[in-house]
Design an enzyme around this catalytic site. Structure first.
Site, PDB file in Angstrom:
ATOM      1  N   TRP A 159       7.743  -1.972  -6.661  1.00 23.60           N
ATOM      2  CA  TRP A 159       7.461  -2.883  -5.542  1.00 23.60           C
ATOM      3  C   TRP A 159       6.066  -3.475  -5.660  1.00 23.60           C
ATOM      4  CZ3 TRP A 159       4.989  -1.405  -0.391  1.00 23.60           C
ATOM      5  CH2 TRP A 159       4.050  -0.381  -0.552  1.00 23.60           C
TER       6      TRP A 159
ATOM      7  N   GLU B 206       5.779   8.205  -0.025  1.00 19.05           N
ATOM      8  CA  GLU B 206       6.287   8.869  -1.233  1.00 19.05           C
ATOM      9  C   GLU B 206       6.216  10.396  -1.205  1.00 19.05           C
ATOM     10  OE1 GLU B 206       4.858   7.336  -4.941  1.00 19.05           O
ATOM     11  OE2 GLU B 206       5.512   5.297  -4.518  1.00 19.05           O
TER      12      GLU B 206
END
Length: 798
Positions: free
Chosen positions: A361, A500
């Protein structure tokens, strides 16, 4: 004792004046040369892969997938292939005695990357045990005038002796992937030899990747002279499987300089309009002229790029140098040549093997640099995503959704390439990896497509490619968002946010990975739904017909998009804090002092906790900005507007942001270089200039000083490089572009900056900005049509 060369201080040079073996791999990353087609690390030409050196070459889009066995389980990794080493030039003196310069006494040393000319230079003077002094200079570039060309100028001078010298110029196709220590137990040999030997006036090596079957051919011609006239040398060619060498032997005279110009051509079977990589490489070598003429053409192309890319900062030599370094490496990774290459922008550039060269991303940080300066390069990156739209649709179907769900990690064909296990260097174990649930990558792609259109007004792209991508991404989010009849809200389950660290709920089994209602994801989904509706409403009838024919678009789909955009659930805690995801409030707090005292560096708290048999899933600990990311991506005003639209009471927007910033900043370990970038931009709205500057400076330092401790040796971080450039324009210049065709300028220069100047391209018009302590000057390209309205603003935080 070595005499230190004075570092160059003109802002265009990254210079090292002392050889330090343990720092070499970092320096090799930072002095990589490239042209968007290929990149080659700044390794000395006489060195092969070792503990201190790694001569990697990477060609955009060249991957190879091999199986490895880990804990009895077969896994597949699609690796960014380390291609043949075209650098290799080795030396012998006397009766076959190898001359290894870095093993001798070094009298003088310089290693320099000149960013303006995109030329890497290394010189050293060495003395052997017999007192013989030799001076060696090398210079190299990856051709920006012709992406298939590369060249080395190698100079050798026997300062105080005469002797027989042999130079062995090689192309080594026996190399394998060895640039990331934690991958070394995995399959790494990707190249099969096809052929090698003499060709025309040079040598060649041809190899093929052993799974993806990409042919790679490199040819080289060795021109030998003294700067004025050719020098006679006895030449011989040796070939082995995957390796070819041409040796030039000559009688060297004391004090005389001998020059070997190694002219190289590179081609692959993936190249546009290429029937034979061998024929293309051979033809390209024949087209290569002299080193000097190639260098002149190469420099001219780089100067043209710098005319648009350069950012000039007065009063801060360090920021000036590093911002240019960041712009340089982004252009090494993606250049005008990328328009003709079917490849994305690897998160770690064309500089190494970290993340296996995959595309994530990171474009949300990187692409703004390009669509504000080089829109055709940005378009090429978006076309990489468009060509993999079918794969994204297939990914959605396999997971039970409609539309297009782009993979968290992508490489050559758009399949999900995220690993299922991840190596933990703290524990030395392989842990399960659920990061494929970071569905927000599709939001980043939507954002880039829409922003690209807004900045460029490229209706051809929107009508023929972009609209299809945006509708399919909107369809995906419309299918994953489910209405709860009890609260009348749409909810998104089983995803991971940008954080994450949190992969699942603490007690959930692995097969029930992911989290519910990640706040960043849901805020951005509301934004996506609005923009999808806005986009289809501005499409001309023929574009709507195209959408209908291609993907059976129905205008009634907008009704569901509108419902989701107005009614999606964003969890909030009682004290006005955005809840990172549903249930975050119930997690435990981390004893930060305990871990700091025990480990020192706690950036990767996930690895630390797992090494102790614990889990980050149990704690309020984040790797990087997550709940704050919407403020970074779409800004304070837009984020607050969406939250209010969803029924949340926000109060004073800046105080609301400050409260959330203060809450999460103390729960973030900044285990990603992206974290500092996001916090620098977000803090502009409510922090002191000193705090903004601290975040920016830490972002600048992250790669040049490898502040994460060993990650930059494996490849640059494109996102932090793009992010720092965007901080300069968004925060310090204070430029906000509005879709309605207006630019706001609200500068907040760091107190020691005297002048800031740069260019941006908006809707085809190039604007030159100059900001000083007292004046703001904006000039539009006189050839541009329909220049935008520019408004100068000042607020209390400036």
């Amino acid at each position: 004792m070595a005499v230190k060369t004075k570092p160059r201080e003109d802002g265009w040079d990254l210079s090292y004046t002392e050889y330090i073996a343990k720092e070499e791999k970092l320096r090799e990353t930072l002095t990589t040369v490239g042209n968007g087609y290929f990149g080659t690390r700044g390794c000395p030409v006489w060195e092969r892969s070792s503990e201190d050196h790694y001569p990697g070459t990477y060609i955009a889009g060249v991957y190879n997938k091999l199986p490895s066995t880990v804990h009895g389980k077969e896994i597949f990794n699609d690796d960014f292939v380390n291609c043949p080493n075209w650098l290799l030039i080795e030396m012998e003196t006397g009766a076959g005695k190898a001359l290894r310069p870095l093993e001798l006494e070094i009298l003088e040393y310089e290693h320099n990357l000149n960013m303006h000319n995109a030329v890497m230079f290394r010189s050293l003077t060495v003395k052997d045990r017999d007192g013989r002094v030799t001076r060696i200079e090398t210079e190299r570039f990856a051709g920006m005038a012709n992406p298939h060309h590369a060249a080395i100028r190698f100079k050798i001078s026997p300062v105080n002796y005469s002797d027989q010298i042999a130079l062995r110029s090689s192309i080594d196709g026996t190399v394998y992937n060895d640039g990331v220590a934690r991958y070394r137990n995995l399959a790494s040999r990707h190249l099969n030899p096809v052929g090698s030997g003499a060709i025309d006036k040079g040598i060649y090596v041809q190899v093929e990747t052993n799974q993806s079957h990409t042919n790679i051919v490199m040819c080289a011609r060795n021109d030998f002279h003294d700067g004025a006239l050719p020098v006679s040398a006895e030449r011989s060619i040796e070939e082995a499987e995957g390796l070819v060498s041409e040796t030039l032997s000559f009688k060297a005279s004391e004090g005389r300089t001998y020059i070997l110009d190694k002219i190289v051509s590179i081609a692959t079977s993936r190249d546009e309009n290429t029937a034979s990589a061998f024929d293309t490489a051979r033809t390209q070598l024949a087209r290569a002229t002299s080193y000097n003429s190639m260098l002149k053409a190469h420099q001219q192309k780089w100067h043209e790029l710098w005319d648009m890319a350069d950012i000039r900062i007065e009063g801060d030599p360090f920021s000036q140098k590093v911002i240019r370094l960041h712009a340089y490496h982004l252009l090494v990774t993606a250049s005008p040549h990328s328009i003709h290459i079917d490849a994305g922008m690897p998160a770690r550039g064309l500089h190494g093997e970290a993340y296996r060269g995959h595309i994530f991303w990171d474009s949300i940080y990187v692409l703004p640099v390009f669509y504000q300066r080089f829109p055709q390069i940005a378009r090429a990156a978006l076309m990489y995503r468009y060509r993999r739209l079918d794969a994204a649709r297939n990914n959605a179907r396999e997971n039970g959704f409609r539309g297009a769900m782009y993979p968290w990690q992508s490489s050559h064909d758009g399949s999900e390439e995220t690993q299922v296990i991840h190596y933990n260097p703290v524990s030395g174990k392989w842990d399960p990896d659920l990061s494929c649930r970071q569905r927000h990558v599709s939001i980043a792609i939507f954002y880039n497509v829409w922003e690209y259109y807004c900045y460029t007004a490229d209706t051809d792209f929107l009508h023929n490619y972009g609209a299809e991508m945006l509708v399919e991404i909107a369809r995906f989010w419309a299918s994953i968002a489910q209405l709860d009849e009890n609260d009348g809200r749409y909810h998104i389950k089983g995803v991971m946010g940008p954080d994450e660290f949190h992969e699942k709920y603490p007690e959930a089994p692995l097969e029930e990975g992911g989290l519910n209602d990640n706040a960043y994801t849901n805020i951005m989904v509301a934004w996506v739904m609005e923009k999808a509706i806005e986009m289809v409403d501005i499409l001309p009838e023929e574009a709507i017909v195209t959408l209908t024919d291609r993907i059976a678009y129905n205008p009634s789909e907008k009704d569901r998009w509108l419902q989701i955009g107005n009614n999606i659930h964003v969890p909030m805690m009682e004290n006005g804090i955005i809840e990172q995801f549903e249930g975050y409030r119930e997690l435990l707090d981390v004893d930060w002092d305990h871990y700091k005292n025990k480990y020192g560096n706690i950036h990767r708290m996930d690895r630390i906790l797992k090494s102790e048999g614990d889990s980050p899933d149990k704690y309020k600990v984040s790797k990087q900005a997550d709940a704050l990311m919407a403020f970074f991506v779409i800004g304070l005003d837009e984020t607050v507007r969406i939250l209010k639209q969803l029924g949340h009471s926000v109060g004073n927007p800046r105080e609301f942001l400050r409260k959330n910033y203060n809450f999460y900043i103390h729960r973030t370990s900044h285990g990603s270089t992206l974290s500092k970038v996001a916090h620098s931009v977000v803090s502009r709205h409510m922090s002191s200039p000193e705090e903004i500057w601290r975040w920016f400076l830490e972002s600048l330092e992250s790669d040049i000083y490898d502040t994460q401790g060993g990650t930059t040796i494996e490849g640059i971080h494109c996102a932090v490089m793009g992010g720092t450039i965007n901080i300069v324009s968004r925060v310090f210049a204070g430029i906000t572009y509005h879709e309605q065709g207006k630019i706001d300028i609200n500068p907040a220069l760091p107190k020691h900056w005297k002048r800031l100047a740069f260019k941006l391209q908006l809707k085809g018009v190039v604007y030159s900005f100059e900001i000083t302590r007292t004046n703001i000057t904006v000039e539009a390209d006189p050839d541009g049509k329909n220049p935008l309205v520019v408004r100068v603003k000042r607020d209390a935080s400036s």
